[in-house]
Design an enzyme around this catalytic site. Sequence first.
Site, PDB file in Angstrom:
ATOM      1  N   GLY A   1       0.834  -1.192   0.000  1.00  8.41           N
ATOM      2  CA  GLY A   1       0.000   0.000   0.000  1.00  8.41           C
ATOM      3  C   GLY A   1       0.870   1.244   0.000  1.00  8.41           C
ATOM      4  O   GLY A   1       2.046   1.181   0.393  1.00  8.41           O
TER       5      GLY A   1
ATOM      6  N   HIS B   1      -1.768   7.274   7.503  1.00 13.47           N
ATOM      7  CA  HIS B   1      -0.833   8.198   6.839  1.00 13.47           C
ATOM      8  C   HIS B   1      -1.530   9.526   6.505  1.00 13.47           C
ATOM      9  O   HIS B   1      -0.908  10.581   6.532  1.00 13.47           O
ATOM     10  CB  HIS B   1      -0.323   7.595   5.519  1.00 13.47           C
ATOM     11  CG  HIS B   1       0.886   6.725   5.666  1.00 13.47           C
ATOM     12  ND1 HIS B   1       2.103   7.191   6.130  1.00 13.47           N
ATOM     13  CD2 HIS B   1       1.092   5.418   5.352  1.00 13.47           C
ATOM     14  CE1 HIS B   1       2.991   6.201   6.106  1.00 13.47           C
ATOM     15  NE2 HIS B   1       2.408   5.120   5.648  1.00 13.47           N
TER      16      HIS B   1
HETATM   17 ZN    ZN Z   1       3.348   3.315   5.472  1.00 14.30          ZN
END
Ligand code: ZN
Length: 171
Positions: free
Chosen positions: A46, A135
Amino acid sequence: MAIRKIVLQGDEILTKVCKPVTKFDQKLHDLLDDMKDTLEQANGAGLAAPQVGILRRAVVVLDDDEAVLELVNPEIVFTEGEQCGPEGCLSVPGKYGMVTRPNRVRVRAQDRSGQWFEAEGVGLTARAFCHELEHLDGHLYVEHIDRFLTEEELVAYYREQGYDMDEEGEE
Ligand code: ZN
């Protein structure tokens, strides 16, 4: 399409809260295409836009079938169960730590044209959803760990689970 440079831990970009995507234009499409190329080249599971220096709410994640899912303005709408396993990050290369996450996660997100949809993942995909969405709010998985795993601990874990080490990606 192009490979973009991955921002590493220590860069303050990774600590910022990303802004929602409001324009579903060519610039967004180029970003998502580049993120997919960058993810593939880095052999990751990812990647979030801030990891390539863009403070917008967009991620790409490998789903349960190893296809790349594009999630724009994603939100977690449902979680179930619990899993504890090693987690890594393309912005923290070569390191892993044990992180507890839900075992099943459903997200609601927009696609590259702005259409809302829902996607569900279990196991590694559920883990990747949680990791990548964090994130977007300026958080890294390392905030959840006491210490990094040693190489020996990591190898022992995957042996125990019966995994091939080459299959594991970083996020
Ligand atoms: Zn990461």
